[in-house]
Scaffold this motif. Structure first.
Motif, PDB file in Angstrom:
ATOM      1  N   LYS A 148       0.828  -1.211   0.000  1.00 27.57           N
ATOM      2  CA  LYS A 148       0.000   0.000   0.000  1.00 27.57           C
ATOM      3  C   LYS A 148       0.864   1.263   0.000  1.00 27.57           C
ATOM      4  CE  LYS A 148      -2.591  -1.245   3.562  1.00 27.57           C
ATOM      5  NZ  LYS A 148      -2.077  -2.562   3.854  1.00 27.57           N
ATOM      6  N   VAL A 149       2.078   1.174   0.515  1.00 25.94           N
ATOM      7  CA  VAL A 149       2.988   2.324   0.510  1.00 25.94           C
ATOM      8  C   VAL A 149       3.279   2.737  -0.927  1.00 25.94           C
ATOM      9  CG1 VAL A 149       5.371   3.041   0.982  1.00 25.94           C
ATOM     10  CG2 VAL A 149       4.016   1.904   2.766  1.00 25.94           C
ATOM     11  N   ASN A 150       3.642   1.788  -1.765  1.00 22.81           N
ATOM     12  CA  ASN A 150       3.972   2.107  -3.152  1.00 22.81           C
ATOM     13  C   ASN A 150       2.742   2.590  -3.925  1.00 22.81           C
ATOM     14  OD1 ASN A 150       6.643   1.441  -2.693  1.00 22.81           O
ATOM     15  ND2 ASN A 150       6.352  -0.670  -3.323  1.00 22.81           N
ATOM     16  N   ILE A 151       1.606   1.987  -3.657  1.00 21.92           N
ATOM     17  CA  ILE A 151       0.372   2.416  -4.324  1.00 21.92           C
ATOM     18  C   ILE A 151       0.018   3.828  -3.894  1.00 21.92           C
ATOM     19  CG2 ILE A 151      -2.112   1.987  -4.534  1.00 21.92           C
ATOM     20  CD1 ILE A 151      -1.432  -1.042  -4.136  1.00 21.92           C
ATOM     21  N   TYR A 152       0.127   4.110  -2.589  1.00 20.18           N
ATOM     22  CA  TYR A 152      -0.204   5.449  -2.084  1.00 20.18           C
ATOM     23  C   TYR A 152       0.707   6.502  -2.712  1.00 20.18           C
ATOM     24  CZ  TYR A 152      -1.529   9.210   1.066  1.00 20.18           C
ATOM     25  OH  TYR A 152      -1.993  10.403   1.560  1.00 20.18           O
ATOM     26  N   LEU A 153       1.991   6.227  -2.755  1.00 21.48           N
ATOM     27  CA  LEU A 153       2.927   7.190  -3.344  1.00 21.48           C
ATOM     28  C   LEU A 153       2.634   7.408  -4.824  1.00 21.48           C
ATOM     29  CD1 LEU A 153       6.223   6.107  -1.551  1.00 21.48           C
ATOM     30  CD2 LEU A 153       4.891   8.200  -1.129  1.00 21.48           C
ATOM     31  N   ASN A 154       2.250   6.341  -5.516  1.00 22.69           N
ATOM     32  CA  ASN A 154       1.892   6.468  -6.924  1.00 22.69           C
ATOM     33  C   ASN A 154       0.669   7.366  -7.086  1.00 22.69           C
ATOM     34  OD1 ASN A 154       0.169   5.308  -9.378  1.00 22.69           O
ATOM     35  ND2 ASN A 154       2.359   5.068  -9.812  1.00 22.69           N
ATOM     36  N   ARG A 155      -0.363   7.152  -6.286  1.00 26.11           N
ATOM     37  CA  ARG A 155      -1.571   7.980  -6.363  1.00 26.11           C
ATOM     38  C   ARG A 155      -1.293   9.413  -5.927  1.00 26.11           C
ATOM     39  NH1 ARG A 155      -2.400   3.810  -7.822  1.00 26.11           N
ATOM     40  NH2 ARG A 155      -4.299   2.587  -7.965  1.00 26.11           N
ATOM     41  N   LEU A 156      -0.435   9.567  -4.921  1.00 30.38           N
ATOM     42  CA  LEU A 156      -0.145  10.903  -4.416  1.00 30.38           C
ATOM     43  C   LEU A 156       0.527  11.759  -5.485  1.00 30.38           C
ATOM     44  CD1 LEU A 156      -0.155  13.010  -2.207  1.00 30.38           C
ATOM     45  CD2 LEU A 156       1.916  11.934  -1.259  1.00 30.38           C
ATOM     46  N   SER A 157       1.418  11.185  -6.257  1.00 32.43           N
ATOM     47  CA  SER A 157       2.047  11.982  -7.315  1.00 32.43           C
ATOM     48  C   SER A 157       0.997  12.409  -8.343  1.00 32.43           C
ATOM     49  CB  SER A 157       3.208  11.233  -7.968  1.00 32.43           C
ATOM     50  OG  SER A 157       2.760  10.070  -8.598  1.00 32.43           O
ATOM     51  N   ASP A 158       0.056  11.532  -8.656  1.00 36.80           N
ATOM     52  CA  ASP A 158      -1.036  11.896  -9.564  1.00 36.80           C
ATOM     53  C   ASP A 158      -1.915  12.982  -8.944  1.00 36.80           C
ATOM     54  OD1 ASP A 158      -0.173   9.981 -11.394  1.00 36.80           O
ATOM     55  OD2 ASP A 158      -1.573   8.455 -10.662  1.00 36.80           O
ATOM     56  N   TYR A 159      -2.175  12.855  -7.646  1.00 39.25           N
ATOM     57  CA  TYR A 159      -2.973  13.864  -6.944  1.00 39.25           C
ATOM     58  C   TYR A 159      -2.276  15.231  -7.014  1.00 39.25           C
ATOM     59  CZ  TYR A 159      -4.699  16.716  -3.150  1.00 39.25           C
ATOM     60  OH  TYR A 159      -5.166  17.787  -2.419  1.00 39.25           O
ATOM     61  N   LEU A 160      -0.979  15.266  -6.782  1.00 34.56           N
ATOM     62  CA  LEU A 160      -0.246  16.538  -6.798  1.00 34.56           C
ATOM     63  C   LEU A 160      -0.269  17.171  -8.191  1.00 34.56           C
ATOM     64  CD1 LEU A 160       2.657  15.452  -4.461  1.00 34.56           C
ATOM     65  CD2 LEU A 160       0.941  17.219  -3.953  1.00 34.56           C
ATOM     66  N   PHE A 161      -0.189  16.362  -9.229  1.00 34.25           N
ATOM     67  CA  PHE A 161      -0.307  16.874 -10.597  1.00 34.25           C
ATOM     68  C   PHE A 161      -1.697  17.481 -10.808  1.00 34.25           C
ATOM     69  CE2 PHE A 161      -1.636  16.243 -15.005  1.00 34.25           C
ATOM     70  CZ  PHE A 161      -0.664  16.966 -15.667  1.00 34.25           C
ATOM     71  N   THR A 162      -2.711  16.752 -10.374  1.00 35.56           N
ATOM     72  CA  THR A 162      -4.087  17.222 -10.539  1.00 35.56           C
ATOM     73  C   THR A 162      -4.333  18.470  -9.698  1.00 35.56           C
ATOM     74  OG1 THR A 162      -4.742  14.914 -10.911  1.00 35.56           O
ATOM     75  CG2 THR A 162      -6.514  16.498 -10.501  1.00 35.56           C
ATOM     76  N   LEU A 163      -3.768  18.521  -8.496  1.00 36.02           N
ATOM     77  CA  LEU A 163      -3.906  19.712  -7.652  1.00 36.02           C
ATOM     78  C   LEU A 163      -3.277  20.926  -8.335  1.00 36.02           C
ATOM     79  CD1 LEU A 163      -4.799  21.004  -4.972  1.00 36.02           C
ATOM     80  CD2 LEU A 163      -2.557  20.317  -4.028  1.00 36.02           C
TER      81      LEU A 163
END
Length: 182
Positions: A148-163
């Motif tokens: 879940k750590v790797n998945i979370y970091l992957n989603r977080l980078s996408d979230y930061l781009f979208t933000l």
């Protein structure tokens, strides 16, 4: 409690569980990069953004501390109870991105970082997040890392781009589209 212990003066530090490792150890690089990311998230929170975005970024900072704790623990020796990362944490990022994307124009080009200070900070954090993910994935090849750590970091980078895109849109700042010269 003193801030300095002098136990790291020779280039070694302790993981949670007591194992001594060199400060350049992949596990140290992994959680150190998550800590760096957390600092950039704090910098974004200090900008003029919506209260909702600030609140969500604070939750993200909390999750990054959870991730950092998980990465700082020796999986074979640590007996410390560390908070868990949950699938709901990942789903929250996905839901937030879906909500932001409802009001954003369709993405038809790559976006060059920039446009305002806060947008640039989002892109810097995104890049640091990607590095944290790469290090964590590398660590997972040699040691135990909660997937879940790797998945979370992957989603977080996408979230930061979208933000970054949302902040540009909210402030009527044109996106810096990359149009390759042929």
């Amino acid at each position: 409690m003193k801030i300095y212990t002098k136990t790291g003066d020779k280039g070694y530090t302790s993981l949670i569980g007591g194992t001594r490792v060199p400060k350049h150890h992949l596990r140290i690089e992994s959680y150190g990069t998550v800590d760096e990311l957390n600092s950039y998230i704090g910098l974004i929170r200090d900008q003029e953004i919506s209260a909702h975005d600030k609140d969500l970024l604070k939750q993200i900072q909390d999750r990054l501390f959870t991730i950092g704790s998980s990465l700082a623990a020796d999986p074979e020796k640590s007996k410390m109870v560390i908070p868990d990362l949950h699938l709901e944490d990942i789903e929250l990022l996905e839901k937030q991105m879906d909500t932001m994307n409802e009001t954003l124009p369709p993405l038809k080009h790559f976006i060059l970082p920039g446009g305002s200070t806060v947008i640039s900070y989002c892109h810097i954090a995104r890049c640091v997040c990607r590095r944290a993910e790469r290090l964590s994935v590398h660590l997972a090849e040699a040691s135990t890392v909660d997937e879940k750590v790797n998945i979370y970091l992957n989603r977080l980078s996408d979230y930061l781009f979208t933000l970054a895109r949302k902040i540009a849109n909210d402030n009527k700042i044109p996106e810096n589209q990359w149009i390759p010269r042929l």
